[in-house]
Design an enzyme around this catalytic site. Structure first.
Site, PDB file in Angstrom:
ATOM      1  N   LYS A  10       0.836  -1.199   0.000  1.00 48.23           N
ATOM      2  CA  LYS A  10       0.000   0.000   0.000  1.00 48.23           C
ATOM      3  C   LYS A  10       0.883   1.266   0.000  1.00 48.23           C
ATOM      4  CE  LYS A  10      -3.907  -2.348   2.209  1.00 48.23           C
ATOM      5  NZ  LYS A  10      -4.824  -2.402   3.376  1.00 48.23           N
ATOM      6  N   TYR A  50     -12.212  -2.868  -3.824  1.00 47.79           N
ATOM      7  CA  TYR A  50     -12.767  -2.938  -2.467  1.00 47.79           C
ATOM      8  C   TYR A  50     -14.292  -2.987  -2.499  1.00 47.79           C
ATOM      9  CZ  TYR A  50      -8.186  -2.069  -0.296  1.00 47.79           C
ATOM     10  OH  TYR A  50      -6.876  -2.171   0.143  1.00 47.79           O
ATOM     11  N   PHE A  58     -15.757   2.968   7.145  1.00 48.79           N
ATOM     12  CA  PHE A  58     -14.334   3.278   6.983  1.00 48.79           C
ATOM     13  C   PHE A  58     -13.923   3.461   5.531  1.00 48.79           C
ATOM     14  CE2 PHE A  58     -14.361  -1.467   7.132  1.00 48.79           C
ATOM     15  CZ  PHE A  58     -13.652  -1.766   5.980  1.00 48.79           C
ATOM     16  N   ARG A 103       2.488  -6.819   9.214  1.00 46.17           N
ATOM     17  CA  ARG A 103       1.746  -5.775   9.923  1.00 46.17           C
ATOM     18  C   ARG A 103       2.176  -5.693  11.382  1.00 46.17           C
ATOM     19  NH1 ARG A 103      -4.062  -7.444   7.160  1.00 46.17           N
ATOM     20  NH2 ARG A 103      -3.986  -6.003   5.387  1.00 46.17           N
ATOM     21  N   ASN A 113      -2.051  -0.156   6.833  1.00 44.09           N
ATOM     22  CA  ASN A 113      -1.486  -1.409   7.353  1.00 44.09           C
ATOM     23  C   ASN A 113      -0.636  -2.138   6.314  1.00 44.09           C
ATOM     24  OD1 ASN A 113      -3.522  -2.238   5.699  1.00 44.09           O
ATOM     25  ND2 ASN A 113      -4.646  -3.398   7.237  1.00 44.09           N
ATOM     26  N   HIS A 116      -1.960  -5.494   1.122  1.00 44.95           N
ATOM     27  CA  HIS A 116      -3.215  -6.178   0.806  1.00 44.95           C
ATOM     28  C   HIS A 116      -2.897  -7.586   0.349  1.00 44.95           C
ATOM     29  CE1 HIS A 116      -7.102  -7.240  -0.846  1.00 44.95           C
ATOM     30  NE2 HIS A 116      -6.436  -7.763  -1.856  1.00 44.95           N
ATOM     31  N   GLU A 127      -9.132 -10.418  -8.426  1.00 49.58           N
ATOM     32  CA  GLU A 127      -8.216  -9.315  -8.095  1.00 49.58           C
ATOM     33  C   GLU A 127      -6.998  -9.303  -9.023  1.00 49.58           C
ATOM     34  OE1 GLU A 127      -7.518  -9.419  -3.845  1.00 49.58           O
ATOM     35  OE2 GLU A 127      -9.645  -9.098  -3.419  1.00 49.58           O
TER      36      GLU A 127
HETATM   37  N1  UDP Z   1      -9.810  -1.058   7.081  1.00 50.09           N
HETATM   38  C1  UDP Z   1      -9.982   0.124   7.780  1.00 50.09           C
HETATM   39  N2  UDP Z   1     -10.759   0.106   8.926  1.00 50.09           N
HETATM   40  C2  UDP Z   1     -11.353  -1.028   9.373  1.00 50.09           C
HETATM   41  C3  UDP Z   1     -11.192  -2.209   8.650  1.00 50.09           C
HETATM   42  C4  UDP Z   1     -10.407  -2.203   7.508  1.00 50.09           C
HETATM   43  O1  UDP Z   1      -9.461   1.160   7.387  1.00 50.09           O
HETATM   44  O2  UDP Z   1     -12.043  -0.970  10.405  1.00 50.09           O
HETATM   45  C5  UDP Z   1      -8.983  -1.044   5.863  1.00 50.09           C
HETATM   46  C6  UDP Z   1      -7.598  -1.682   6.056  1.00 50.09           C
HETATM   47  O3  UDP Z   1      -6.663  -0.974   5.240  1.00 50.09           O
HETATM   48  C7  UDP Z   1      -7.834  -3.074   5.545  1.00 50.09           C
HETATM   49  C8  UDP Z   1      -8.784  -2.823   4.368  1.00 50.09           C
HETATM   50  O4  UDP Z   1      -9.636  -1.790   4.855  1.00 50.09           O
HETATM   51  O5  UDP Z   1      -6.614  -3.706   5.153  1.00 50.09           O
HETATM   52  C9  UDP Z   1      -9.612  -4.004   3.934  1.00 50.09           C
HETATM   53  O6  UDP Z   1     -10.254  -4.553   5.070  1.00 50.09           O
HETATM   54  P1  UDP Z   1     -10.328  -6.132   5.292  1.00 50.09           P
HETATM   55  O7  UDP Z   1     -11.276  -6.387   6.402  1.00 50.09           O
HETATM   56  O8  UDP Z   1     -10.588  -6.803   3.972  1.00 50.09           O
HETATM   57  O9  UDP Z   1      -8.856  -6.472   5.815  1.00 50.09           O
HETATM   58  P2  UDP Z   1      -7.637  -7.249   5.141  1.00 50.09           P
HETATM   59  O10 UDP Z   1      -8.214  -8.299   4.228  1.00 50.09           O
HETATM   60  O11 UDP Z   1      -6.827  -6.197   4.403  1.00 50.09           O
HETATM   61  O12 UDP Z   1      -6.860  -7.822   6.296  1.00 50.09           O
HETATM   62 MG    MG Z   2      -9.652  -8.194   2.788  1.00 51.61          MG
END
Ligand code: UDP
Ligand code: MG
Length: 139
Positions: A10, A50, A58, A103, A113, A116, A127
């Site tokens: 990211k 997304y 969020f 992370r 974080n 992805h 994707e």
């Molecule tokens: N995210 C955020 N706030 C939240 C949850 C997710 O900003 O409360 C962001 C974070 O960058 C995350 C992305 O949205 O990596 C996608 O969320 P997901 O639940 O799919 O997490 P991931 O698969 O990336 O672990």
């Molecule tokens: Mg995810």
């Protein structure tokens, strides 16, 4: 063909100079890199990538963040690729991510974080196609 996943560093990871650190971890684990490019998200691509999160509270902050600078998109191949890369990434929330994960070692924000990773083989296919043309991937 072995299983593949879509990962990207990211904008925070690119700005912090962690691209080599992140790629190196997957290389040293023995995974195979089959696609790599730097690009900047458009709003259209962010909404597509997304799609499961677009209506969540969020999302506006997430979209602003992913558009804030270039990312490094990658396709990685290997056995149990989804589970393995998700384990190496660590949990989404920086406070839950274990030390030793990407992370856990480097993130200090839930939104910013660093990385992805696709969460299923079905999502990985979609994707990968969002970011790469077939001819851009190694055979
Ligand atoms: N995210 C955020 N706030 C939240 C949850 C997710 O900003 O409360 C962001 C974070 O960058 C995350 C992305 O949205 O990596 C996608 O969320 P997901 O639940 O799919 O997490 P991931 O698969 O990336 O672990
Ligand atoms: Mg995810």
């Amino acid at each position: 063909m072995a299983d593949r996943t879509l990962l990207f560093v990211k904008p925070d990871g690119v700005k912090r100079g962690l691209v080599g650190e992140i790629i190196g971890r997957f290389e040293r684990k023995g995974l195979r890199l089959v696609g790599l490019k730097m690009l900047t998200f458009t709003q259209e691509l962010a909404r597509k990538h997304y799609e499961e999160h677009v209506s969540k509270p969020f999302y506006p902050g997430l979209e602003e963040f992913v558009l804030s600078g270039p990312i490094v998109a990658m396709v990685w191949e290997g056995d149990d690729i989804i589970e393995l890369t998700r384990t190496m990434m660590g949990k989404t929330k920086h406070t839950d991510a274990a030390p030793g994960t990407i992370r856990g070692d480097f993130a200090f924000s839930t939104t910013e974080n660093l990385i992805h990773g696709s969460d299923s083989l079905e999502r990985a296919k979609i994707e990968i196609a969002n970011f790469f043309k077939p001819g851009e991937l190694a055979a």
